[in-house]
Design a protein around this motif. Structure first.
Motif, PDB file in Angstrom:
ATOM      1  N   UNK A  70       1.103 -14.508   2.131  1.00  0.00           N
ATOM      2  CA  UNK A  70       2.001 -14.518   4.030  1.00  0.00           C
ATOM      3  C   UNK A  70       3.162 -13.354   3.377  1.00  0.00           C
ATOM      4  N   UNK A  71       3.549 -13.211   2.088  1.00  0.00           N
ATOM      5  CA  UNK A  71       4.451 -12.130   1.625  1.00  0.00           C
ATOM      6  C   UNK A  71       3.824 -10.549   1.726  1.00  0.00           C
ATOM      7  N   UNK A  72       2.290 -10.441   2.153  1.00  0.00           N
ATOM      8  CA  UNK A  72       2.203  -9.385   1.887  1.00  0.00           C
ATOM      9  C   UNK A  72       1.254  -8.821   0.255  1.00  0.00           C
ATOM     10  N   UNK A  73       1.305  -9.960  -0.253  1.00  0.00           N
ATOM     11  CA  UNK A  73       0.849 -10.522  -2.207  1.00  0.00           C
ATOM     12  C   UNK A  73      -1.233 -10.208  -1.750  1.00  0.00           C
ATOM     13  N   UNK A  74      -1.627 -10.461  -2.477  1.00  0.00           N
ATOM     14  CA  UNK A  74      -2.803 -11.088  -2.911  1.00  0.00           C
ATOM     15  C   UNK A  74      -3.314 -12.402  -3.393  1.00  0.00           C
ATOM     16  N   UNK A  75      -3.736 -13.099  -2.912  1.00  0.00           N
ATOM     17  CA  UNK A  75      -4.215 -14.517  -3.275  1.00  0.00           C
ATOM     18  C   UNK A  75      -2.843 -15.153  -4.241  1.00  0.00           C
ATOM     19  N   UNK A 112       7.231  -0.020 -10.873  1.00  0.00           N
ATOM     20  CA  UNK A 112       7.912  -1.058  -9.902  1.00  0.00           C
ATOM     21  C   UNK A 112       8.790  -1.782  -9.874  1.00  0.00           C
ATOM     22  N   UNK A 113       7.374  -1.830  -9.411  1.00  0.00           N
ATOM     23  CA  UNK A 113       7.733  -3.326  -7.812  1.00  0.00           C
ATOM     24  C   UNK A 113       8.062  -2.945  -7.279  1.00  0.00           C
ATOM     25  N   UNK A 114       8.418  -1.734  -6.367  1.00  0.00           N
ATOM     26  CA  UNK A 114       9.066  -1.822  -4.806  1.00  0.00           C
ATOM     27  C   UNK A 114       7.896  -1.823  -3.769  1.00  0.00           C
ATOM     28  N   UNK A 115       6.952  -1.321  -4.731  1.00  0.00           N
ATOM     29  CA  UNK A 115       5.374  -1.452  -3.852  1.00  0.00           C
ATOM     30  C   UNK A 115       4.789  -2.905  -3.419  1.00  0.00           C
ATOM     31  N   UNK A 116       5.314  -3.798  -3.831  1.00  0.00           N
ATOM     32  CA  UNK A 116       4.909  -5.141  -4.140  1.00  0.00           C
ATOM     33  C   UNK A 116       6.003  -5.727  -2.305  1.00  0.00           C
ATOM     34  N   UNK A 117       6.961  -5.302  -2.516  1.00  0.00           N
ATOM     35  CA  UNK A 117       7.970  -5.591  -1.116  1.00  0.00           C
ATOM     36  C   UNK A 117       7.907  -5.051   0.490  1.00  0.00           C
ATOM     37  N   UNK A 118       8.344  -2.891  -0.506  1.00  0.00           N
ATOM     38  CA  UNK A 118       8.204  -2.126   0.862  1.00  0.00           C
ATOM     39  C   UNK A 118       7.503  -1.446   1.350  1.00  0.00           C
ATOM     40  N   UNK A 119       5.771  -1.421   0.499  1.00  0.00           N
ATOM     41  CA  UNK A 119       3.946  -0.799   0.701  1.00  0.00           C
ATOM     42  C   UNK A 119       4.403  -0.925   2.542  1.00  0.00           C
ATOM     43  N   UNK A 146      13.568   7.919   1.066  1.00  0.00           N
ATOM     44  CA  UNK A 146      14.444   8.553   2.570  1.00  0.00           C
ATOM     45  C   UNK A 146      13.289   8.946   3.153  1.00  0.00           C
ATOM     46  N   UNK A 147      11.910   9.836   2.343  1.00  0.00           N
ATOM     47  CA  UNK A 147      10.667   9.841   3.054  1.00  0.00           C
ATOM     48  C   UNK A 147       9.736   9.586   3.946  1.00  0.00           C
ATOM     49  N   UNK A 148      10.447   8.382   2.915  1.00  0.00           N
ATOM     50  CA  UNK A 148       9.277   6.881   3.412  1.00  0.00           C
ATOM     51  C   UNK A 148      10.033   6.459   5.352  1.00  0.00           C
ATOM     52  N   UNK A 149      10.712   6.332   5.181  1.00  0.00           N
ATOM     53  CA  UNK A 149      11.840   6.124   6.479  1.00  0.00           C
ATOM     54  C   UNK A 149      11.833   6.823   7.645  1.00  0.00           C
ATOM     55  N   UNK A 150      10.887   8.114   7.558  1.00  0.00           N
ATOM     56  CA  UNK A 150      10.634   8.646   9.028  1.00  0.00           C
ATOM     57  C   UNK A 150       9.311   7.736   9.910  1.00  0.00           C
ATOM     58  N   UNK A 151       9.055   7.277   8.761  1.00  0.00           N
ATOM     59  CA  UNK A 151       7.671   6.778   9.795  1.00  0.00           C
ATOM     60  C   UNK A 151       7.831   5.367  10.250  1.00  0.00           C
TER      61      UNK A 151
END
Length: 417
Positions: free
Chosen positions: A243-248, A341-348, A404-409
């Motif tokens: 439910x948090x976007x993780x795996x298993x 750094x784990x950013x993708x774990x929450x923000x991908x 910041x480049x990702x915030x445009x999507x």
């Protein structure tokens, strides 16, 4: 002969079904009954400056993680993922000062009973972890902070849905965890605060911060788990990361002083750094639902460390989660850093807090870089890790420009705002 065997098997199955049905009936009754006989404790708010400061310290580390969560600080309630999905769908309550949707109309004693027993103003059970052994002084401090006029508790009309327990969930809360229907008739004292006190550390671990519950296997209460030193703090409590976007599933780690499976090699400074920043000595990210104890002081952290070091080492190795553990590895490639750094774990894309990146939109890269290195200086109490010791200003600036480049999507559907 075969007929007799089949009759015997049929009778056994019938008995099992009858027993299960009876147990479910009892569990449902315990969950739904009115607990108006549970006396209100004689606890009132501590509105002294010291009490309010202590109350914020406990609230941010314990209550806020459930009732605010998701990087927020206002306790308006929301969806929770701390328990396996098989037990039900859980929502924390709005505990702002709103008179109708929050706890503005509740007395201090009613709030205290909810903390101790998990029983609300209307005498109904709430599926939340109670704190039956938290000291009167700490509970009074928490209520003092809640009633201090802090803007986080300003009235809010948001009202999350009621939690819905599945049949296994009703059984778990009614029997495994147990419903505390014993009113507090005598004061519970807080042990003397001292950095080298095993007793004070044990109190914090089992009665305030609930380390013993999350880092020991099973659904029993902390009080029950404390009676089983052979498994205490050996890890293995299961969290559902999907439910948090993780795996298993994520299993809580072993935090006994085992040097092979636990944290036996950690120094006090390394322990303190991990608890406050969310970065382990090995460079791994402490993932949600593990909170960051930014409000804990040095004496508390030292007492916790003293208690953990006093426990018997348990060499049980807890397997890592599916997808591995994010490890903080600085790089000149910002895309790699976003992952390591784990950013993708929450923000991908598709993750629980993807939408949070939109908060950086329009900001200067230098400002975002400062946020990345020291997020708590912008938002005290945030659960984002502190990366200052891992990445320098140049790498942080490169990562900021990448973010910041990702915030445009566009933001994927279903992500948490």
């Amino acid at each position: 002969m075969m007929k007799k065997i089949l009759i015997a098997i049929g009778a056994l199955v019938a008995l099992v079904l009858i027993g299960a049905g009876t147990a479910m009936g009892v569990a449902t009754h315990k969950i739904n009954k009115t607990y108006d006989y549970v006396a209100l404790p004689n606890i009132t708010r501590d509105s002294s400056p010291e009490g309010i400061a202590r109350g914020e310290q406990v609230f941010r580390a314990v209550c806020g993680e459930c009732h605010a969560g998701g990087g927020n600080t206002k306790p308006v309630g929301g969806r929770m993922f701390d328990f396996p999905a098989e037990l039900g769908t859980f929502y924390s309550a709005n505990i702002t000062s709103d008179m109708e949707k929050g706890v503005g109309a509740w007395t201090d004693q009613e709030i205290a009973r909810l903390v101790i027993n998990g029983i609300d103003k209307n005498h109904h059970f709430r599926p939340m972890p109670p704190f039956p052994n938290m000291g009167d002084k700490d509970i009074a401090a928490v209520i003092g902070f809640m009633r201090s006029g802090h803007p986080d508790f300003a009235p809010e009309k948001q009202q999350p849905p009621r939690s819905e327990l599945t049949p296994p969930g009703r059984m778990a809360f009614a029997f495994a965890m147990g419903i505390n229907d014993k009113g507090r008739t005598e004061p519970v004292l807080v042990p003397a605060k001292a950095a080298d006190s095993v007793e004070y550390g044990r109190y914090l671990a089992s009665s305030v911060y609930d380390c013993t519950f999350c880092h020991s296997p099973g659904l029993e209460s902390s009080a029950v788990k404390m009676q089983h030193p052979e498994t205490l703090l050996s890890g293995g409590f299961e969290f559902d990361m999907v439910p948090l976007g993780g795996e298993g599933k994520l299993l809580s780690p072993n935090i006994t002083p085992s040097e092979t499976a636990g944290i036996g090699k950690w120094t006090l400074d390394e322990f303190n750094h991990a608890m406050v920043t969310g970065i382990t000595p090995g460079g791994y990210i402490l993932r949600a639902p593990m909170p960051k104890y930014r409000y804990a002081d040095a004496v508390e952290l030292s007492a916790l460390y003293t208690f953990l070091r006093s426990m018997k080492p348990n060499d049980k190795v807890v397997p890592p989660p599916a997808g591995g553990r994010p490890k903080a590895e600085p790089s000149s490639d910002p895309e790699k850093m976003f992952s390591s750094l784990g950013c993708a774990t929450c923000h991908a894309p598709g993750k629980a807090y993807e939408a949070k990146l939109q908060g950086a939109k329009g900001k200067a890269p230098e400002e975002v870089a400062k946020w990345i290195r020291n997020p708590e200086s912008f938002k005290p109490g945030t659960q984002m890790p502190t990366y200052e010791s891992l990445i320098d200003e140049n790498n942080a600036l490169a990562l900021a420009r990448y973010v910041l480049g990702r915030t445009g999507g566009t933001v994927s559907e279903g992500t948490t705002p």
